[in-house]
Design a protein around this motif. Structure first.
Motif, PDB file in Angstrom:
ATOM      1  N   ASP A   4     -33.677  -1.971 -29.536  1.00  0.00           N
ATOM      2  CA  ASP A   4     -33.762  -2.623 -28.541  1.00  0.00           C
ATOM      3  C   ASP A   4     -34.260  -4.233 -29.327  1.00  0.00           C
ATOM      4  O   ASP A   4     -34.086  -5.206 -28.346  1.00  0.00           O
ATOM      5  CB  ASP A   4     -35.289  -2.449 -28.206  1.00  0.00           C
ATOM      6  N   LEU A 172     -36.943  -9.472 -29.129  1.00  0.00           N
ATOM      7  CA  LEU A 172     -36.282  -8.377 -28.543  1.00  0.00           C
ATOM      8  C   LEU A 172     -34.806  -8.458 -27.154  1.00  0.00           C
ATOM      9  O   LEU A 172     -34.865  -9.680 -26.510  1.00  0.00           O
ATOM     10  CB  LEU A 172     -37.391  -7.802 -27.099  1.00  0.00           C
ATOM     11  N   LYS A 173     -34.363  -7.255 -26.647  1.00  0.00           N
ATOM     12  CA  LYS A 173     -33.032  -8.119 -26.115  1.00  0.00           C
ATOM     13  C   LYS A 173     -32.790  -8.437 -24.929  1.00  0.00           C
ATOM     14  O   LYS A 173     -34.562  -7.344 -24.173  1.00  0.00           O
ATOM     15  CB  LYS A 173     -32.062  -6.813 -26.473  1.00  0.00           C
ATOM     16  N   VAL A 176     -33.528  -5.422 -22.179  1.00  0.00           N
ATOM     17  CA  VAL A 176     -35.243  -5.130 -22.386  1.00  0.00           C
ATOM     18  C   VAL A 176     -35.954  -5.218 -21.027  1.00  0.00           C
ATOM     19  O   VAL A 176     -36.543  -4.395 -20.655  1.00  0.00           O
ATOM     20  CB  VAL A 176     -35.368  -4.584 -23.567  1.00  0.00           C
TER      21      VAL A 176
END
Length: 179
Positions: A4, A172-173, A176
């Protein structure tokens, strides 16, 4: 969890090195003063623990739990104190330790509120500063790193109570938290 993360911003060794530097400066600045380190939970728990071990002075540790996010990615603008300090701070030097300064709303509120309790002084220490998101002017006395306007997790910092246990700080992507 690792899948992630878009990228690592600060590795374990980056964090260790900078925290040691902060501890050294704080030790010099508070020599001979009665210091209380106030960790802001939950996010700063790991940073606070590592930082106090690098401050070579007698000190006390206390914690506050405050919330302005809930399970969202944006501050609500309303700061709620969920756990207050346990002892008087009158005539004591306070070092408020935060994980990340984003809007500045939480730290501004906390500093103003704690000043009414007549401490000898209040300084702010944060691992990360995200000035692009600032809504309130906040003077940071001890800064770990400045970060870009991206969603940061790891090393105590969460998204919806997850990712705190990552040993580094990463981005964080988007997919997500955009679900």
């Amino acid at each position: 969890m690792q899948n992630d993360i878009e990228k690592v911003l600060f590795s374990v060794s980056d964090l260790e090195k900078r925290i040691a530097e902060l501890g050294e400066v704080i030790t010099k600045d508070y020599e001979g003063k009665e210091l209380i380190v106030v960790g802001i939970l939950k996010g700063s728990n790991i940073f606070t623990s590592d930082l106090v071990r690098k401050i070579n002075l007698p000190l006390k540790i206390d914690f506050m739990v405050v919330s302005s996010y809930g399970n969202t990615t944006e501050s609500t603008g309303v700061v709620r104190i969920l756990k207050d300090l346990e002892n008087s701070v009158e005539n004591k030097h306070l070092l408020i330790v935060e994980d990340i300064v984003d809007s500045g709303l939480t730290l501004k509120y906390l500093k103003e509120m704690l000043l009414t309790r007549n401490p000898a002084g209040i300084k702010l220490c944060t691992l990360l500063d995200k000035p692009a998101r600032r809504k309130e002017v906040v003077h940071i006395d001890y800064l770990g790193f400045e970060v870009p306007d991206e969603f940061i997790v790891g090393y105590g910092i969460d998204y919806a109570e997850m990712y705190r246990n990552l040993p580094y700080v990463g981005v964080l992507k988007r997919e997500v938290y955009s679900k």
